[in-house]
Design a protein around this motif. Sequence first.
Motif, short mmCIF file in Angstrom:
data_model
loop_
_atom_site.label_atom_id
_atom_site.label_comp_id
_atom_site.label_asym_id
_atom_site.label_seq_id
_atom_site.Cartn_x
_atom_site.Cartn_y
_atom_site.Cartn_z
N HIS A 250 31.16 -0.28 -49.00
CA HIS A 250 30.48 -1.20 -48.07
C HIS A 250 29.17 -1.71 -48.69
CE1 HIS A 250 28.27 2.49 -46.57
NE2 HIS A 250 27.29 1.64 -46.59
N LYS B 88 28.71 -2.32 -51.83
CA LYS B 88 29.09 -3.38 -52.78
C LYS B 88 29.37 -4.68 -52.03
CE LYS B 88 31.41 -0.12 -55.83
NZ LYS B 88 32.07 -0.08 -57.12
N VAL B 89 30.06 -4.55 -50.88
CA VAL B 89 30.40 -5.76 -50.11
C VAL B 89 29.13 -6.45 -49.63
CG1 VAL B 89 31.56 -6.62 -48.03
CG2 VAL B 89 32.67 -4.86 -49.42
#
Length: 299
Positions: free
Chosen positions: A279, A281-282
Amino acid sequence: MKLGMIGLGKMGSNLVLNLLDHEHEVAAYDVAPAAVEKMKEAGATPTSSIEELVASLEPPRTIWMMVPAGEVTDQVIDTLLPLLQEGDILLDGGNSNYQDSIARGKKLKEKGIHFMDVGTSGGTSGAREGACFMIGGDADTFHRLEPIFRDMAVENGYHYAGESGSGHFLKMVHNGIEYGMMQAIAEGFEVLEKSDFTFDYEKVARVWSNGSVIRSWLMELTESAFAKDPKLDGIHGVMQSSGEGLWTAQTALDLKAVTPVITLSLMMRYRSLEDDTFHGKVVSALRNEFGGHSVVKKD
Ligand SMILES: NC(=O)c1ccc[n+]([C@@H]2O[C@H](COP(=O)([O-])OP(=O)(O)OC[C@H]3O[C@@H](n4cnc5c(N)ncnc54)[C@H](O)[C@@H]3O)[C@@H](O)[C@H]2O)c1
Ligand SMILES: O=C(O)[C@H](O)[C@@H](O)[C@H](O)[C@H](O)COP(=O)(O)O
């Protein structure tokens, strides 16, 4: 009174010593022979199998299980079931899921065996010197066992909560609260650690343990932990969990009970098991996509 104890680990062994202190007789069994040997040295009757433990007790028997929750508890009950008879009492002091306890209570009742779910708190020192018990099951059985609970608990440290499952339900919520309280204490120290001040955390925990609104056993344990390792440099911030926090959060969702602190505390434990997150990274990628904000790239 004479009773059997199955499971002589950190908790079971201390409960046996506590019972022996109060002049009860205990037949002791564990899959680990060394654990049984230790209890023999302390004055308990050693047994080398569940069959032998059951045979060493006069009916109606009282047997206390203090084994890992889940499969092991089921295995122990399945071994006990054909050996027990009507009127015998089986207590589960482990951290079992309350729904499992309701099902176990029903199954054992079919054979006339009284099953009591005994949420047990106070850690290992409580088990040894005086514990806290949250008890579910039938009222008559509770009254028969009350002298044992009175002996093993601290003053006012046992409560008959009612029907089967209610003891473990109370223990589950207790542990949910424990998660939230521990997380709040930990976050406070995080702020201290990030500040420009230099605090002695052992002394901070000590002053907060004396007269303050947040004084508590957990704060005393915080003092004790910092006394051993002033910055906790010797350990990683990995926070395991055994299930009670998850069950509290799941139950709260089912009941539409609003429990942000407990639920986030559980999530913080899960987060602590990961070095990096998908999450993260997102979110990082999206910030870059819409705003051209920098991302931390891998080498
Ligand atoms: N440690 C705590 O602070 C604490 C407090 C309250 C409740 N509990 C609960 O009490 C239970 C025991 O916890 P613990 O900390 O003593 O764990 P532990 O791992 O120290 O002890 C468990 C014991 O059960 C024995 N065992 C495993 N399988 C067995 C089997 N089939 N038959 C007989 N013995 C078997 C193990 O050899 C071990 O000695 C767990 O359900 C735990 O969640 C723990
Ligand atoms: O009341 C207690 O004595 C503790 O809560 C005890 O039951 C145990 O230490 C928990 O099992 C830890 O639970 P987690 O592993 O989920 O933190």
